[in-house]
Design a protein around this motif. Structure first.
Motif, PDB file in Angstrom:
ATOM      1  N   PRO A  13      -3.049  -5.375   0.531  1.00 14.05           N
ATOM      2  CA  PRO A  13      -4.504  -5.290   0.604  1.00 14.05           C
ATOM      3  C   PRO A  13      -5.111  -5.758  -0.716  1.00 14.05           C
ATOM      4  O   PRO A  13      -4.381  -6.223  -1.616  1.00 14.05           O
ATOM      5  CB  PRO A  13      -4.747  -3.790   0.803  1.00 14.05           C
ATOM      6  CG  PRO A  13      -3.623  -3.129   0.075  1.00 14.05           C
ATOM      7  CD  PRO A  13      -2.446  -4.082   0.155  1.00 14.05           C
ATOM      8  N   ARG A  23      -8.321 -12.319  -2.962  1.00 15.76           N
ATOM      9  CA  ARG A  23      -8.417 -12.163  -4.427  1.00 15.76           C
ATOM     10  C   ARG A  23      -7.205 -11.413  -4.964  1.00 15.76           C
ATOM     11  O   ARG A  23      -6.775 -11.638  -6.104  1.00 15.76           O
ATOM     12  CB  ARG A  23      -9.732 -11.468  -4.793  1.00 15.76           C
ATOM     13  CG  ARG A  23     -10.924 -12.387  -4.565  1.00 15.76           C
ATOM     14  CD  ARG A  23     -12.229 -11.658  -4.657  1.00 15.76           C
ATOM     15  NE  ARG A  23     -12.410 -10.742  -3.541  1.00 15.76           N
ATOM     16  CZ  ARG A  23     -13.592 -10.450  -2.990  1.00 15.76           C
ATOM     17  NH1 ARG A  23     -14.693 -10.996  -3.454  1.00 15.76           N
ATOM     18  NH2 ARG A  23     -13.680  -9.588  -1.997  1.00 15.76           N
ATOM     19  N   SER A  51       0.827  -1.205   0.000  1.00 15.75           N
ATOM     20  CA  SER A  51       0.000   0.000   0.000  1.00 15.75           C
ATOM     21  C   SER A  51       0.862   1.257   0.000  1.00 15.75           C
ATOM     22  O   SER A  51       1.830   1.371   0.752  1.00 15.75           O
ATOM     23  CB  SER A  51      -0.917   0.032   1.221  1.00 15.75           C
ATOM     24  OG  SER A  51      -1.680   1.223   1.179  1.00 15.75           O
ATOM     25  N   ARG A 111      -2.777   4.940   4.622  1.00 19.01           N
ATOM     26  CA  ARG A 111      -2.852   3.473   4.637  1.00 19.01           C
ATOM     27  C   ARG A 111      -2.923   2.918   6.059  1.00 19.01           C
ATOM     28  O   ARG A 111      -2.292   3.448   6.985  1.00 19.01           O
ATOM     29  CB  ARG A 111      -1.666   2.874   3.890  1.00 19.01           C
ATOM     30  CG  ARG A 111      -0.343   3.261   4.521  1.00 19.01           C
ATOM     31  CD  ARG A 111       0.806   2.958   3.614  1.00 19.01           C
ATOM     32  NE  ARG A 111       2.036   3.476   4.179  1.00 19.01           N
ATOM     33  CZ  ARG A 111       3.231   3.138   3.758  1.00 19.01           C
ATOM     34  NH1 ARG A 111       3.352   2.278   2.753  1.00 19.01           N
ATOM     35  NH2 ARG A 111       4.297   3.637   4.310  1.00 19.01           N
ATOM     36  N   LYS A 112      -3.663   1.798   6.155  1.00 20.97           N
ATOM     37  CA  LYS A 112      -3.814   1.173   7.471  1.00 20.97           C
ATOM     38  C   LYS A 112      -2.973  -0.094   7.588  1.00 20.97           C
ATOM     39  O   LYS A 112      -2.720  -0.579   8.685  1.00 20.97           O
ATOM     40  CB  LYS A 112      -5.285   0.818   7.706  1.00 20.97           C
ATOM     41  CG  LYS A 112      -6.201   2.042   7.699  1.00 20.97           C
ATOM     42  CD  LYS A 112      -7.576   1.691   8.248  1.00 20.97           C
ATOM     43  CE  LYS A 112      -8.539   2.876   8.183  1.00 20.97           C
ATOM     44  NZ  LYS A 112      -9.596   2.684   7.208  1.00 20.97           N
ATOM     45  N   GLY A 147      -8.063  -7.420   4.461  1.00 22.33           N
ATOM     46  CA  GLY A 147      -9.181  -6.736   3.811  1.00 22.33           C
ATOM     47  C   GLY A 147     -10.449  -6.922   4.609  1.00 22.33           C
ATOM     48  O   GLY A 147     -10.408  -7.147   5.831  1.00 22.33           O
ATOM     49  N   GLY A 148     -11.580  -6.871   3.915  1.00 17.47           N
ATOM     50  CA  GLY A 148     -12.881  -7.136   4.520  1.00 17.47           C
ATOM     51  C   GLY A 148     -13.059  -8.638   4.670  1.00 17.47           C
ATOM     52  O   GLY A 148     -12.133  -9.346   5.100  1.00 17.47           O
ATOM     53  N   ASN A 185     -10.594  -3.387  -5.244  1.00 16.38           N
ATOM     54  CA  ASN A 185     -11.566  -3.757  -6.283  1.00 16.38           C
ATOM     55  C   ASN A 185     -11.424  -5.224  -6.705  1.00 16.38           C
ATOM     56  O   ASN A 185     -11.307  -5.546  -7.885  1.00 16.38           O
ATOM     57  CB  ASN A 185     -11.445  -2.796  -7.476  1.00 16.38           C
ATOM     58  CG  ASN A 185     -11.797  -1.382  -7.073  1.00 16.38           C
ATOM     59  OD1 ASN A 185     -12.791  -1.172  -6.372  1.00 16.38           O
ATOM     60  ND2 ASN A 185     -10.990  -0.405  -7.445  1.00 16.38           N
ATOM     61  N   TYR A 186     -11.378  -6.077  -5.694  1.00 13.89           N
ATOM     62  CA  TYR A 186     -11.294  -7.538  -5.875  1.00 13.89           C
ATOM     63  C   TYR A 186     -10.010  -7.962  -6.596  1.00 13.89           C
ATOM     64  O   TYR A 186      -9.966  -9.007  -7.240  1.00 13.89           O
ATOM     65  CB  TYR A 186     -12.498  -8.080  -6.668  1.00 13.89           C
ATOM     66  CG  TYR A 186     -13.819  -8.046  -5.951  1.00 13.89           C
ATOM     67  CD1 TYR A 186     -14.010  -7.324  -4.783  1.00 13.89           C
ATOM     68  CD2 TYR A 186     -14.917  -8.765  -6.457  1.00 13.89           C
ATOM     69  CE1 TYR A 186     -15.234  -7.294  -4.138  1.00 13.89           C
ATOM     70  CE2 TYR A 186     -16.143  -8.748  -5.803  1.00 13.89           C
ATOM     71  CZ  TYR A 186     -16.297  -8.000  -4.645  1.00 13.89           C
ATOM     72  OH  TYR A 186     -17.505  -7.972  -4.018  1.00 13.89           O
TER      73      TYR A 186
HETATM   74  C1  FMN Z   1      -9.559   1.637  -4.144  1.00 10.17           C
HETATM   75  C2  FMN Z   1      -9.977   0.706  -3.018  1.00 10.17           C
HETATM   76  C3  FMN Z   1     -10.579  -0.487  -3.337  1.00 10.17           C
HETATM   77  C4  FMN Z   1     -10.908  -1.382  -2.311  1.00 10.17           C
HETATM   78  N1  FMN Z   1     -11.411  -2.610  -2.639  1.00 10.17           N
HETATM   79  C5  FMN Z   1     -11.528  -3.548  -1.681  1.00 10.17           C
HETATM   80  C6  FMN Z   1     -11.829  -4.900  -2.021  1.00 10.17           C
HETATM   81  O1  FMN Z   1     -12.011  -5.254  -3.167  1.00 10.17           O
HETATM   82  N2  FMN Z   1     -11.898  -5.811  -1.026  1.00 10.17           N
HETATM   83  C7  FMN Z   1     -11.674  -5.475   0.294  1.00 10.17           C
HETATM   84  O2  FMN Z   1     -11.722  -6.351   1.154  1.00 10.17           O
HETATM   85  N3  FMN Z   1     -11.408  -4.192   0.652  1.00 10.17           N
HETATM   86  C8  FMN Z   1     -11.322  -3.233  -0.307  1.00 10.17           C
HETATM   87  N4  FMN Z   1     -10.999  -1.953   0.027  1.00 10.17           N
HETATM   88  C9  FMN Z   1     -10.917  -1.589   1.448  1.00 10.17           C
HETATM   89  C10 FMN Z   1      -9.531  -1.894   1.955  1.00 10.17           C
HETATM   90  O3  FMN Z   1      -9.495  -3.205   2.496  1.00 10.17           O
HETATM   91  C11 FMN Z   1      -9.131  -0.881   3.046  1.00 10.17           C
HETATM   92  O4  FMN Z   1      -9.297   0.437   2.569  1.00 10.17           O
HETATM   93  C12 FMN Z   1      -7.699  -1.069   3.487  1.00 10.17           C
HETATM   94  O5  FMN Z   1      -7.426  -0.125   4.520  1.00 10.17           O
HETATM   95  C13 FMN Z   1      -6.726  -0.900   2.337  1.00 10.17           C
HETATM   96  O6  FMN Z   1      -5.407  -1.140   2.781  1.00 10.17           O
HETATM   97  P1  FMN Z   1      -4.378   0.095   3.029  1.00 10.17           P
HETATM   98  O7  FMN Z   1      -5.089   1.032   3.983  1.00 10.17           O
HETATM   99  O8  FMN Z   1      -3.177  -0.542   3.639  1.00 10.17           O
HETATM  100  O9  FMN Z   1      -4.159   0.730   1.694  1.00 10.17           O
HETATM  101  C14 FMN Z   1     -10.678  -1.044  -0.961  1.00 10.17           C
HETATM  102  C15 FMN Z   1     -10.077   0.177  -0.672  1.00 10.17           C
HETATM  103  C16 FMN Z   1      -9.714   1.048  -1.676  1.00 10.17           C
HETATM  104  C17 FMN Z   1      -9.012   2.341  -1.325  1.00 10.17           C
END
Ligand code: FMN
Length: 186
Positions: A83, A122, A10, A15-16, A115-116, A86-87
């Protein structure tokens, strides 16, 4: 002794996921067989791929490419901390993979994804396609962290679960087997 490079994917200023690499580094460093370093793609800040020649030739023009090549060439194994966007896999890691060729080859790679509900799986599945084309060996053992924000407290500290601890130990043990075996191939 094997050189393990943890690559954090990330690049977002908010970022988290930056909490995972230090935790994984401390788990890996408990094993004296690993010499661990971290490559943060946010800090490294590679431009969008801009090399004039195919990376297979190793004839790099950019100073940023030469530096990235040196970092990756020094590694015997990788863990990608990613992370899911978008899948799929974030563009930062696809870009970082595209930059090089021989530096990745015949080296194993493990994953920590978050992720979620998917736990970033994915993203990992997509990355394996790039990894195998680059002759890397992606291992199936992984640390998968669903609903990861519930593990980060108000101070921003990660509270790893017992499942994560076990998964990290299993993944790193398997990665070490492949690292030793692939060293002989290289
Ligand atoms: C552009 C974008 C797309 C995302 N798509 C998904 C996804 O497909 N699946 C998911 O579980 N989380 C998704 N998320 C949520 C991320 O899990 C969450 O924002 C996480 O903090 C991202 O990691 P980072 O903060 O280290 O960048 C998305 C976040 C962003 C910014």
């Amino acid at each position: 002794m094997h050189n393990l490079l943890i690559i954090t994917v990330s690049t977002r200023p908010t970022r988290k996921g930056h909490v995972f690499a230090p935790w994984l580094q401390s788990v890996a460093e408990a094993d004296p067989d690993w010499n661990v370093s971290v490559a943060d793609l946010g800090e490294i800040d590679l431009p969008m791929f801009d090399e004039p020649q195919h990376p297979r030739l190793g004839n790099y023009a950019g100073e940023h490419t030469k530096a990235w090549s040196k970092t990756v060439a020094a590694a015997d194994a990788f863990v990608i901390v990613t992370p899911e966007y978008n899948y799929g896999a974030p563009p930062s890691i696809i870009n970082a993979l595209d930059y090089l060729a021989a530096e990745w080859a015949y080296k194993p790679v493990g994953f920590l994804s978050y992720g979620g509900i998917s736990g970033g799986m994915r993203s990992v599945q997509m990355l394996k396609q790039f990894n195998t084309t680059l002759k890397m060996m992606p291992i199936p053992e992984a640390v998968t962290v669903p609903m990861f924000t519930s593990l980060i407290d108000a101070e921003g500290k990660l509270n790893p679960t017992p499942i994560m601890e076990t998964a990290a130990g299993t993944m790193l043990a398997e990665l070490k087997k492949w690292t030793g075996a692939l060293k002989t191939l290289r």
